[in-house]
Write a protein that holds these residues in place. Structure first.
Motif, PDB file in Angstrom:
ATOM      1  N   THR A  90       0.588  -4.691  -1.221  1.00 20.80           N
ATOM      2  CA  THR A  90       0.443  -3.752  -0.487  1.00 20.80           C
ATOM      3  C   THR A  90       0.916  -2.309  -0.940  1.00 20.80           C
ATOM      4  OG1 THR A  90       0.800  -5.365   1.369  1.00 20.80           O
ATOM      5  CG2 THR A  90       1.391  -3.128   2.062  1.00 20.80           C
ATOM      6  N   ILE A  91       2.023  -2.471  -1.403  1.00 25.88           N
ATOM      7  CA  ILE A  91       2.522  -1.153  -2.166  1.00 25.88           C
ATOM      8  C   ILE A  91       1.482  -0.725  -3.194  1.00 25.88           C
ATOM      9  CG2 ILE A  91       4.348  -0.645  -3.914  1.00 25.88           C
ATOM     10  CD1 ILE A  91       6.025  -2.291  -2.453  1.00 25.88           C
ATOM     11  N   GLU A  94      -0.657   1.467  -1.577  1.00 21.79           N
ATOM     12  CA  GLU A  94      -0.034   2.491  -1.184  1.00 21.79           C
ATOM     13  C   GLU A  94      -0.311   3.546  -2.164  1.00 21.79           C
ATOM     14  OE1 GLU A  94       3.132   4.378  -1.789  1.00 21.79           O
ATOM     15  OE2 GLU A  94       2.825   5.533   0.140  1.00 21.79           O
ATOM     16  N   HIS A  95       0.103   3.109  -3.590  1.00 20.16           N
ATOM     17  CA  HIS A  95       0.055   3.972  -4.801  1.00 20.16           C
ATOM     18  C   HIS A  95      -1.518   4.455  -4.972  1.00 20.16           C
ATOM     19  CE1 HIS A  95       3.931   2.211  -6.635  1.00 20.16           C
ATOM     20  NE2 HIS A  95       4.212   2.951  -5.339  1.00 20.16           N
ATOM     21  N   PHE A 100      -0.880   4.840   5.040  1.00 16.31           N
ATOM     22  CA  PHE A 100      -0.181   4.030   5.817  1.00 16.31           C
ATOM     23  C   PHE A 100       0.485   5.099   6.914  1.00 16.31           C
ATOM     24  CE2 PHE A 100      -0.235   0.873   2.507  1.00 16.31           C
ATOM     25  CZ  PHE A 100      -0.867  -0.282   3.229  1.00 16.31           C
ATOM     26  N   ARG A 102       3.599   6.203   8.993  1.00 19.29           N
ATOM     27  CA  ARG A 102       5.040   6.470   8.424  1.00 19.29           C
ATOM     28  C   ARG A 102       5.940   6.564   9.635  1.00 19.29           C
ATOM     29  NH1 ARG A 102       5.180   6.595   3.112  1.00 19.29           N
ATOM     30  NH2 ARG A 102       3.068   6.687   2.149  1.00 19.29           N
ATOM     31  N   VAL A 108       6.948   3.364   5.009  1.00 19.42           N
ATOM     32  CA  VAL A 108       5.769   3.003   5.815  1.00 19.42           C
ATOM     33  C   VAL A 108       6.379   2.203   7.043  1.00 19.42           C
ATOM     34  CG1 VAL A 108       4.064   2.741   3.866  1.00 19.42           C
ATOM     35  CG2 VAL A 108       5.571   0.997   4.426  1.00 19.42           C
ATOM     36  N   THR A 122       2.253  -4.048   8.579  1.00 18.57           N
ATOM     37  CA  THR A 122       2.138  -2.587   8.112  1.00 18.57           C
ATOM     38  C   THR A 122       0.784  -1.881   8.338  1.00 18.57           C
ATOM     39  OG1 THR A 122       3.410  -3.440   5.846  1.00 18.57           O
ATOM     40  CG2 THR A 122       2.265  -1.292   5.877  1.00 18.57           C
ATOM     41  N   THR A 135      -9.888   3.121   0.453  1.00 24.82           N
ATOM     42  CA  THR A 135      -9.099   3.183  -0.608  1.00 24.82           C
ATOM     43  C   THR A 135      -9.431   2.428  -1.811  1.00 24.82           C
ATOM     44  OG1 THR A 135      -7.092   3.488   0.795  1.00 24.82           O
ATOM     45  CG2 THR A 135      -6.438   2.623  -1.454  1.00 24.82           C
TER      46      THR A 135
END
Ligand SMILES: Cc1cc2nc3c(=O)[nH]c(=O)nc-3n(C[C@H](O)[C@H](O)[C@H](O)COP(=O)(O)OP(=O)(O)OC[C@H]3O[C@@H](n4cnc5c(N)ncnc54)[C@H](O)[C@@H]3O)c2cc1C
Length: 620
Positions: A90-91, A94-95, A100, A102, A108, A122, A135
């Motif tokens: 999941t991170i 995000e990267h 996400f 917030r 997040v 999330t 993404t």
């Protein structure tokens, strides 16, 4: 012939993640997909991704909730892998730029979801899948991964051997939807199936028309077992007229379910005295239908989901998409009136049997995402657990297919000497196994039905060539006929019986009726013809081939449901309203067996890394 190291069939979340992972391991990877990647059904996912990211939460709690949600039919090694790897994956999203939602402090956001003991879902508004897909697709484009876009994969190229465990997959056959060109694709290292769910087996479903179970059906016919097919999730909140989903996020944010007389029935009728609307999906779906069946449904059909008390600001911030869906598809303004909802087919817990590395019984063939059964969901999936499955197991399958050593899998595929063979009391014989195709479809796709090559192991390219020839013969056969029955008629009949008889509440008589109807449809399919004579954008041809896949998938679902004489998770049987652990702590497996499906079982793995999950009474 096209040639790559790794071929990924499907460009939803699972396929894209697998392709990126294989590429990162240095493989020459290509994606073959019948839809443009961002049109894949992952884009419809609304609510979110479960990941233990916060202080106070842990992967162990996530694993416990998932095992409980599965009604103790998930395999612990798969569940623990999912819960351990989900935060990192999941991170990673995000990267890669996933937007996400917030909190004010920049973290997040996470929201409560059904069956979770911690708010660990999330999300990106109520459009999580859309953002996930975009993404991942951006990463595919950035890496220059080749995408054969709008190519329909219709056959696997698998070696012939009476023992499926000795078969090898060397590629696929696909046709270009735009031109009709049929081509062979050789995979030097592996084929990863990521074709999504089979929702079109039912007529009231949240799934798109593209969700036709192609991957499972092709793998099944090639000798790969189907696992736990009877477990179909019916989502409690779908719009009555279309099946369009109203996300669990609405209940996660505080949405309330009412019956026709204004009772908050989840509490007032004791269906889930602690968690109410946020009980597990199977529990809420049964509660709603019980309300309707006992005369407390609105218009004798549905119940109300009310989110007005959340206030306009919060709704617009977190659930804006829901307002559009309810307005556009049902003509209801969720800010000023409650939304009508009823259960609808949503997800297949079962699918292609795999281990934690995505490998199937047939060497070189992998499966991941909704088409696969690794098994993390057991008999009931928790909301928010499918998207992490795509990224966690997509990444693993991609790496493994590219040749990376991930260690030996704990979950074993296939049979052992001790395998328990099952029996199903079926009302009719399997019938026409060729189902309107040429003889080839009775044997492993790509095999030589005439046995001319028996005993000789062909070169990989030859396996693909043979599969290509067989597919050309099948397509010619379907196109040459100019009268008979059309697939649309058969599809409607199949969907109707599945929705009537293999739904939330199941009876033996109903399941047997469904099996009779499915086998009648199979017989009729022998007379199927394609009306459109052209080869360009021939959706009639594509849907006729998909129809064949729906028949095989529907039959497997119904056979599993007939065999399992207990009530577990999403599978409720009128005659057996108890979970029967002494008999049924085991997975149902079906082998195609040249068209006469064979049933067998393998035990559930409840032993985790450092604990054993003891089955308990499941209450919410
Ligand atoms: C409305 C909705 C909302 C959901 N919300 C959530 C949520 O909030 N959280 C959650 O965890 N889960 C959610 N789910 C479940 C989850 O979204 C799906 O299980 C998941 O997205 C499936 O992803 P996939 O990659 O396996 O398949 P898909 O995204 O369906 O992709 C399948 C791919 O395979 C390709 N394909 C199929 N057949 C062929 C063929 N024969 N030849 C070539 N290509 C082929 C298609 O083109 C497509 O690219 C939701 C599901 C639905 C229906």
């Amino acid at each position: 012939m096209h040639e790559h190291d790794v071929l990924v069939v499907g460009a939803g979340g699972a396929g894209l993640r697998a392709a990126i992972a294989a590429h990162e391991e240095g493989a020459d990877v290509a994606i073959v997909t019948k839809l443009h990647p961002v049109r894949s059904h992952t884009g419809a996912a609304e609510g979110g991704i479960n990941a233990a990211l916060r202080d106070g939460d842990s992967w162990q709690d996530h694993a416990y909730d998932t095992m409980k949600g599965s009604d103790y039919l998930g395999d612990a090694p798969a569940i623990e892998t999912l819960c351990q790897d989900s935060p990192e994956e999941t991170i990673q999203l995000e990267h890669w730029g996933m937007p996400f939602s917030r909190e004010d402090d920049g973290r997040v956001s996470q929201r409560p979801f059904g069956g979770l003991s911690f708010p660990r879902t999330t999300y990106a508004g109520a459009e999580t899948g859309h953002h996930l897909l975009h993404t991942l697709y951006q990463q595919v484009v950035k890496r220059g991964i080749q995408v054969y876009d709008e190519w329909y994969v219709s056959r696997l190229a698998v070696t012939e051997d009476p023992d499926p465990e000795k078969r090898e997959c060397h590629g696929i056959v696909a046709f270009d939807v735009q031109t009709g060109e049929v081509a062979g694709f050789r995979a030097r290292k592996g084929v990863v199936l990521a074709t999504g769910g089979p929702g079109q087996v039912f007529d009231h479903t949240t799934n798109a028309v593209s969700c036709t179970g192609d991957g499972p059906a092709m793998a099944y016919r090639a000798g790969v077992p189907m696992e736990d097919m009877e477990f179909i999730q019916f989502h409690p909140t779908t719009l009555p007229s279309t099946g369009v989903l109203i996300s669990e996020g609405v209940r996660g944010e505080g949405g309330i379910l009412y019956n026709d007389i204004g009772e908050r029935f989840m509490f007032e009728h004791g269906y889930a005295s602690n968690d109410g609307e946020l009980a597990s999906r199977d529990v809420v779906a049964r509660a709603e239908l019980t309300e309707v069946n006992e005369g407390r449904g609105v218009d004798d059909e549905y119940v109300h989901l009310d989110m007005r008390h959340l206030g306009e600001e919060r709704i617009i911030d977190r659930l804006e998409n829901i307002l559009h869906l309810a307005g556009d598809f049902e003509g209801v303004d969720g800010l000023v009136e409650p939304m009508p909802v009823k259960p609808g087919q949503h997800y297949a817990m079962g699918g292609i049997e795999t281990d934690e590395n995505g490998e199937t019984l047939v060497s070189g063939l992998y499966a991941v995402g909704e088409c696969a059964c690794v098994s993390v969901h057991g008999s009931n999936r928790l909301g928010g657990n499918a998207l992490p499955e795509l990224i966690v197991f997509g990444a693993r399958a991609g790496r493994h297919a590219a040749g990376t050593d991930l260690g030996e899998a704990i979950i074993e595929t296939g049979r052992t000497e001790d395998t328990e063979i099952g029996e199903v009391d079926t009302p009719v014989a399997p019938g026409a196994i060729h189902a309107g195709d040429t003889d080839e479809d009775a044997v492993a796709d790509g095999g030589d039905p005439r046995g001319e090559g028996a005993g000789v192991i062909p070169e990989p390219n030859e396996v693909v060539e043979r599969a290509l020839e067989a597919e050309n013969r099948r397509i010619d056969h379907l196109m040459e006929k100019d009268e008979g029955v059309q697939q649309a008629e058969l599809r409607a009949k199949l969907q109707k019986t599945m929705t009537q008889n293999v739904n939330v509440f199941r009876t033996e008589a109903g399941l047997k009726q469904a099996l009779r109807d499915i086998r009648e449809v199979r017989e009729q399919y022998q007379d199927v013809y394609v009306d459109d004579p052209s080869r360009t954008f021939n959706t009639d041809l594509q849907q006729t081939i998909e129809m064949r896949n729906l028949i095989d998938t529907a039959e497997a679902i119904t056979l599993g449901a007939l065999a399992r004489d207990e009530f577990r998770g999403a599978h409720w049987r009128q005659e057996y309203q108890e979970r029967r652990d002494e008999k049924w702590l085991k997975h149902t497996l079906l082998s195609w067996n040249d068209g006469t499906p064979e049933l067998w079982y393998k035990p559930v793995i409840l032993e985790g890394e450092d604990k054993t999950y003891e089955p308990k009474v499941r209450s919410y």
